[in-house]
Design a protein around this motif. Structure first.
Motif, PDB file in Angstrom:
ATOM      1  N   HIS A   1      -1.962  19.891  69.675  1.00 42.97           N
ATOM      2  CA  HIS A   1      -1.360  21.072  70.314  1.00 42.97           C
ATOM      3  C   HIS A   1       0.133  21.111  70.015  1.00 42.97           C
ATOM      4  CE1 HIS A   1      -5.076  21.806  72.589  1.00 42.97           C
ATOM      5  NE2 HIS A   1      -5.106  20.499  72.794  1.00 42.97           N
ATOM      6  N   GLY A   2       0.466  20.802  68.772  1.00 45.10           N
ATOM      7  CA  GLY A   2       1.863  20.797  68.362  1.00 45.10           C
ATOM      8  C   GLY A   2       2.330  19.465  67.813  1.00 45.10           C
ATOM      9  N   LEU A   3       1.565  18.399  68.098  1.00 41.82           N
ATOM     10  CA  LEU A   3       1.886  17.086  67.554  1.00 41.82           C
ATOM     11  C   LEU A   3       0.724  16.572  66.707  1.00 41.82           C
ATOM     12  CD1 LEU A   3       3.539  15.072  70.501  1.00 41.82           C
ATOM     13  CD2 LEU A   3       4.670  16.096  68.528  1.00 41.82           C
ATOM     14  N   ASP A   4       1.050  16.023  65.534  1.00 39.63           N
ATOM     15  CA  ASP A   4       0.015  15.425  64.696  1.00 39.63           C
ATOM     16  C   ASP A   4      -0.426  14.078  65.256  1.00 39.63           C
ATOM     17  OD1 ASP A   4       0.031  17.516  62.870  1.00 39.63           O
ATOM     18  OD2 ASP A   4       1.659  16.616  61.700  1.00 39.63           O
ATOM     19  N   GLU A   5       0.525  13.346  65.823  1.00 41.54           N
ATOM     20  CA  GLU A   5       0.247  12.036  66.402  1.00 41.54           C
ATOM     21  C   GLU A   5       1.019  11.902  67.701  1.00 41.54           C
ATOM     22  OE1 GLU A   5      -1.561   9.242  65.741  1.00 41.54           O
ATOM     23  OE2 GLU A   5      -2.591  10.146  64.050  1.00 41.54           O
TER      24      GLU A   5
ATOM     25  N   ILE B   1       8.716  11.731  65.774  1.00 43.40           N
ATOM     26  CA  ILE B   1       7.377  12.323  65.663  1.00 43.40           C
ATOM     27  C   ILE B   1       7.368  13.837  65.506  1.00 43.40           C
ATOM     28  CG2 ILE B   1       6.264  10.437  66.915  1.00 43.40           C
ATOM     29  CD1 ILE B   1       6.077  12.277  69.348  1.00 43.40           C
ATOM     30  N   THR B   2       8.527  14.505  65.695  1.00 45.65           N
ATOM     31  CA  THR B   2       8.520  15.957  65.527  1.00 45.65           C
ATOM     32  C   THR B   2       9.906  16.484  65.177  1.00 45.65           C
ATOM     33  OG1 THR B   2       7.988  18.082  66.587  1.00 45.65           O
ATOM     34  CG2 THR B   2       8.893  16.353  68.004  1.00 45.65           C
ATOM     35  N   ASP B   3       9.921  17.549  64.371  1.00 42.11           N
ATOM     36  CA  ASP B   3      11.156  18.269  64.063  1.00 42.11           C
ATOM     37  C   ASP B   3      11.165  19.641  64.729  1.00 42.11           C
ATOM     38  OD1 ASP B   3      12.294  16.292  62.326  1.00 42.11           O
ATOM     39  OD2 ASP B   3      10.842  16.888  60.804  1.00 42.11           O
ATOM     40  N   ASP B   4      10.071  19.977  65.412  1.00 42.03           N
ATOM     41  CA  ASP B   4       9.974  21.259  66.096  1.00 42.03           C
ATOM     42  C   ASP B   4      10.871  21.242  67.330  1.00 42.03           C
ATOM     43  OD1 ASP B   4       8.488  22.931  68.411  1.00 42.03           O
ATOM     44  OD2 ASP B   4       8.096  23.858  66.456  1.00 42.03           O
ATOM     45  N   LEU B   5      11.800  22.199  67.408  1.00 39.99           N
ATOM     46  CA  LEU B   5      12.794  22.179  68.486  1.00 39.99           C
ATOM     47  C   LEU B   5      12.153  22.357  69.853  1.00 39.99           C
ATOM     48  CD1 LEU B   5      15.722  24.213  66.851  1.00 39.99           C
ATOM     49  CD2 LEU B   5      15.464  21.732  67.064  1.00 39.99           C
ATOM     50  N   ASP B   6      11.159  23.245  69.956  1.00 39.14           N
ATOM     51  CA  ASP B   6      10.497  23.454  71.247  1.00 39.14           C
ATOM     52  C   ASP B   6       9.752  22.199  71.689  1.00 39.14           C
ATOM     53  OD1 ASP B   6      11.431  26.050  71.392  1.00 39.14           O
ATOM     54  OD2 ASP B   6       9.624  26.919  70.494  1.00 39.14           O
ATOM     55  N   MET B   7       9.084  21.540  70.742  1.00 34.73           N
ATOM     56  CA  MET B   7       8.364  20.317  71.080  1.00 34.73           C
ATOM     57  C   MET B   7       9.331  19.207  71.474  1.00 34.73           C
ATOM     58  SD  MET B   7       5.483  18.957  71.584  1.00 34.73           S
ATOM     59  CE  MET B   7       4.444  20.269  70.902  1.00 34.73           C
ATOM     60  N   ARG B   8      10.469  19.135  70.771  1.00 39.14           N
ATOM     61  CA  ARG B   8      11.476  18.145  71.160  1.00 39.14           C
ATOM     62  C   ARG B   8      11.970  18.387  72.579  1.00 39.14           C
ATOM     63  NH1 ARG B   8      15.652  16.838  66.159  1.00 39.14           N
ATOM     64  NH2 ARG B   8      14.162  15.691  64.851  1.00 39.14           N
TER      65      ARG B   8
END
Length: 267
Positions: free
Chosen positions: A213-217, A249-256
């Motif tokens: 749901h936005g993260l691969d791991e 684990i993420t470069d997506d700003l919203d996920m961060r």
């Protein structure tokens, strides 16, 4: 004993916290030299488990980190040129088979399928390794065992193992431990108190729920230990979590932002 193999013994007991009956099952598998496959997400303890079992059984361990550029020669060996002329150098798989080591192929599906086929004669009743370039047939030492690992949830269909390979192995499933056990592991490995370790585990559990749901791991136990080590060295908790848990684990700003908010919730 050959100097070649002495260096591969695990000299000190690795810390491993059993989760279920995996230690007893592996010991039974080794007693009949069953090739073993360890399946589970990255950073959940598969490699540490193999190291611990090699130490417990008193057997040398040769580990190979598989990659897509790895050839069969990287595993079995090749001829080399030196000042004296041409000489043969065994690869890690051949060395393990000759001297009775446990050979651990980490993330085996990263290797090309034409490379992994070379393990087939070692993983059935033949227990031999043909060295075609050298014209030699190596019969595996009685103590030899082959262990492979991979993350089945991370592989594409193009990179999955062939059934002809899978069915040569017994398999153990690994996953991230339950909250209390993972807290114990993080506290032991880093020296942080149980309360801090428990909060780190809670952050990881939040992240793992976002896989797909936005993260691969999700956040692995290994990453929690990194964060705990930083905190134990006096690094600010929020900075340690950003550096060791969120940013890798993420470069997506919203996920961060969502993961940073989880850190703030628990700390």
């Amino acid at each position: 004993m050959s100097d070649v193999i002495k260096q591969h013994f695990v000299k000190n007991e690795p810390y491993y916290r059993p989760v279920m009956d995996e230690v007893a099952l592996y010991e039974a598998a080794y007693s009949v030299r069953m090739p073993m496959m360890l399946k589970g997400p990255t950073g959940c303890g598969k490699t540490r488990f193999v190291e611990y079992m090699a130490w417990k059984l008193g057997k040398p361990l040769i580990t190979v980190a598989c990659n897509e550029d790895m050839t069969a020669s990287d595993l079995v060996g090749r001829f080399l040129l030196d000042a004296q002329g041409t000489r043969w150098q065994d690869g890690p798989l051949t060395t393990a088979a000759r001297y009775g080591a446990i050979c651990y192929l980490d993330e085996v599906v990263e290797a090309r399928q034409d490379t992994t086929v070379v393990i087939h004669p070692l993983t059935d009743n033949r227990r031999v390794l043909p060295l075609e370039k050298k014209g030699e047939l190596v019969t595996a030492h009685p103590d030899f065992q082959l262990v492979i690992s991979y993350n089945p949830g991370y592989q594409s269909l193009m990179k999955d193992l062939k059934q002809s390979t899978k069915q040569r192995f017994g398999a153990l499933d690994f996953n991230y431990p339950q909250h209390d056990i993972e807290t114990e592991i993080v506290s032991h490995e880093t020296g942080v108190d149980s309360a801090t370790a428990g909060k780190l585990v809670s952050i990881a559990e939040r992240a793992r729920n976002l896989k797909g749901h936005g993260l691969d791991e999700g956040i692995s136990t290994r990453m929690l230990i990194y964060a705990g080590n930083l905190i134990a060295k006096g690094v600010n908790v929020h900075a340690a979590c950003r550096m060791a848990l969120v940013r890798p684990i993420t470069d997506d700003l919203d996920m961060r932002d969502a993961l940073d908010a989880a850190v703030t919730t628990f700390f």
